[in-house]
Scaffold this motif. Structure first.
Motif, PDB file in Angstrom:
ATOM      1  N   SER A 132      72.179  15.336  53.770  1.00  0.00           N
ATOM      2  CA  SER A 132      70.760  15.669  53.605  1.00  0.00           C
ATOM      3  C   SER A 132      70.583  17.177  53.619  1.00  0.00           C
ATOM      4  O   SER A 132      71.297  17.896  54.339  1.00  0.00           O
ATOM      5  CB  SER A 132      69.919  15.045  54.724  1.00  0.00           C
ATOM      6  N   TYR A 137      66.203  15.993  59.826  1.00  0.00           N
ATOM      7  CA  TYR A 137      66.576  14.596  59.629  1.00  0.00           C
ATOM      8  C   TYR A 137      68.087  14.393  59.796  1.00  0.00           C
ATOM      9  O   TYR A 137      68.539  13.407  60.373  1.00  0.00           O
ATOM     10  CB  TYR A 137      66.132  14.117  58.249  1.00  0.00           C
ATOM     11  N   ASP A 177      70.231  11.423  51.477  1.00  0.00           N
ATOM     12  CA  ASP A 177      68.883  11.753  51.025  1.00  0.00           C
ATOM     13  C   ASP A 177      68.911  11.836  49.496  1.00  0.00           C
ATOM     14  O   ASP A 177      69.989  11.912  48.891  1.00  0.00           O
ATOM     15  CB  ASP A 177      68.493  13.104  51.627  1.00  0.00           C
ATOM     16  N   ALA A 207      64.504   8.166  51.849  1.00  0.00           N
ATOM     17  CA  ALA A 207      63.471   8.972  51.186  1.00  0.00           C
ATOM     18  C   ALA A 207      62.159   8.774  51.928  1.00  0.00           C
ATOM     19  O   ALA A 207      61.979   7.780  52.634  1.00  0.00           O
ATOM     20  CB  ALA A 207      63.330   8.579  49.715  1.00  0.00           C
TER      21      ALA A 207
END
Length: 418
Positions: A132, A137, A177, A207
Motif C-alpha cells: 500500500s 493503513y 491496495d 479499497a
C-alpha cells in the motif's frame, strides 16, 4: 517450542472448556481463576514458554480488563473473551495490543478460538505481503498480522512486493491496495496470477468506500477476496484466516492424493508427474532403480500383515534418509522406485549399494521378535528422454538380480538412445 497457554478465567465451566481446547491444539493450559493467581504462576515459569494467553475481560480482582494489560505488557499474545457484548467494551479491548476479541455468545465461538490458538503456532512459518502507498493503513494491517505471528513484509509498490515473492517461498498471502505508485492494484493482481494460482497464493484487494466497483474489479482480475477501508479488526483477521486455511486445505488434499498412506513416500502417480513435469528435459547422466523386498510374502505369512507394514515403513524411512535429494516413490506392494538425476553409473551404484547393505543390517522390531529384511535392486543408467524406457530396463535388471539369488544389485551400464 512454546507449549504453554495461560488461561485466566474465573468461571470454572469456561475455564474447563478453554483448557480442553488448548489440549486439543496439542498445547498445555496453565490455569488461573484470577489476576493474582496468574501473576504467581507466570513468575514461576519461563516467559518464553507461553505461546499466548486467553484472558477473560472481567475477573474478581480485575473488573475492567486489568488482566489484559498484564499479559500484553508481559509480551504474551493475548486473546480476550467476554460476556459483555457492548460496543464500548469491544472498542476498549481492541484499543489494546491484543490478538483478537471474542464475545462468548454461542458454541461456534469456541471453535473459532481453537482455530485461533492452532494458528498462532502455525503462522510463524507463513509470510504475508502488505502492499500500500498509504503508510497508516499499511502499518495498521502489518501490526494486526504481527500479533498473529505472521512473517510480515510491508511494501510500498508492486515491484517491491514481487521482489519479496521471488525471494521468499513461504509467502501465502498478498494484501494490496489499488492505488500503487508503479501500477494499479488490479494490474498487479493480474500480473501475479501469471505466476501463481489461487491455490498457491491468496490475494486480497483493499479499497475505500468510494470505489464501489473495486471489489468486482479485483475479483475479476484474480483476487481471492476483497476488503473495504477502513479495516474492521475482526473482519480483517477472519478473512486472512479463511484465505490462508483455503491454501492449506488444498495442499493437504494434494498431499493425500500424491502420498502413499503407509510409508509417507510419494505414490506412483506423483512419481511420474515429478519426473515428467519437474524434470521436463531428462538429463543425459541419470539412473533409475527399482527396489523390491525379498521374500516379503513369507514375512506376512510368518509374522502377519502388521509386521509387513512395519517392514515397509522401515524401508520407506531408510529410503528417505538415503536419497533425500532424489525422487522417491512406493510403486505398490513391496516395490519402490528411485530416480537419480545427474548421477553417473558409479555414483548411482554406490548410493544404492550403500542403501542395500544398510537395510540388510537394520533390525525391525515385531512385538518381542527382531527380524531383518533384504532387497534386490535393478538399475538402469541408459541415456534416454523416455522414462518408460528407463523403467523397463531397470525392471529387466531387477529380474536378473532375483534370478541370481536376491539381496544384490544388477545394473545395465550400456548407453542406448531411445
Amino acid at each position: 517450542m512454546q507449549q504453554n497457554v495461560l488461561v485466566i478465567e474465573n468461571n470454572e465451566a469456561n475455564l474447563d472448556i478453554v483448557s480442553k481446547l488448548v489440549h486439543k491444539a496439542g498445547l498445555t493450559p496453565v490455569r488461573a481463576s484470577s489476576l493474582t493467581a496468574a501473576r504467581v504462576l507466570f513468575a514461576q515459569m519461563v516467559p518464553e514458554s507461553f505461546l499466548c494467553a486467553v484472558v477473560a475481560y472481567a475477573l474478581p480482582d480485575a473488573t475492567h480488563g486489568e488482566a489484559i494489560d498484564f499479559t500484553v505488557n508481559a509480551y504474551i499474545p493475548t486473546i480476550v473473551t467476554t460476556e459483555n457484548l457492548e460496543t464500548a467494551t469491544r472498542d476498549k479491548v481492541l484499543a489494546k495490543n491484543v490478538v483478537d476479541y471474542i464475545p462468548k455468545e454461542n458454541a461456534q465461538i469456541y471453535d473459532y478460538l481453537n482455530r485461533l490458538i492452532v494458528r498462532l503456532e502455525r503462522n510463524k512459518t507463513i509470510g504475508v505481503v502488505v502492499v500500500s502507498n498509504n503508510r497508516r493503513y499499511r502499518r495498521h494491517m502489518s501490526s494486526l498480522l504481527n500479533r498473529h505471528n505472521f512473517v510480515v513484509y510491508d511494501c510500498l509498490s508492486a515491484h517491491a512486493a514481487m521482489a519479496v515473492l521471488a525471494q521468499h517461498i513461504h509467502v501465502r498471502l498478498v494484501i494490496t491496495d489499488n492505488a500503487l505508485p508503479d501500477m494499479s492494484g488490479t494490474q498487479f493482481v493480474s500480473h501475479l496470477r501469471k505466476a501463481f494460482t489461487k491455490e498457491q497464493l491468496a490475494i486480497m484487494g483493499i479499497a475505500d468506500d468510494q470505489g464501489m466497483l473495486m471489489s468486482a474489479h479485483f475479483i475479476k482480475s484474480g483476487a481471492n477476496d476483497f476488503l473495504r477501508l477502513p479495516i474492521y479488526h475482526e473482519e480483517f483477521l477472519c478473512k486472512v484466516m479463511q484465505n490462508i486455511e483455503y491454501i492449506e486445505n488444498v495442499d493437504a488434499i494434494r498431499r493425500a492424493a500424491n502420498t502413499d498412506y503407509l510409508t509417507g513416500l510419494p505414490n506412483r502417480r506423483h512419481f511420474f508427474y515429478t519426473v515428467t513435469v519437474a524434470h521436463q528435459q531428462l538429463p543425459e547422466t541419470q539412473a533409475l532403480a527399482i527396489v523390491d523386498l525379498d521374500h516379503f510374502k513369507q514375512i506376512n505369512d510368518t509374522y502377519g500383515h502388521e509386521a509387513g507394514d512395519m517392514v515397509l515403513k522401515t524401508v520407506g524411512n531408510l529410503l528417505e534418509k538415503s536419497f533425500e535429494h532424489d525422487v522417491l516413490s512406493r510403486f505398490g506392494g513391496e516395490e519402490f522406485c528411485v530416480y537419480l538425476p545427474n548421477h553417473t553409473h558409479q555414483q548411482a551404484k554406490q548410493k544404492l549399494e550403500t542403501f542395500r547393505l544398510a537395510l540388510a543390517v537394520t533390525p525391525i522390531a515385531i512385538g518381542e521378535a527382531i527380524i531383518y529384511a533384504s532387497c534386490s535392486i535393478g538399475v538402469s543408467v541408459i541415456a534416454t528422454q523416455n522414462i518408460e524406457v528407463l523403467l523397463r530396463a531397470a525392471d529387466q535388471q531387477l529380474y536378473l538380480a532375483k534370478t541370481r539369488g536376491r539381496n544384490q544389485l544388477c545394473c545395465d551400464a550400456t548407453a542406448v538412445l531411445a
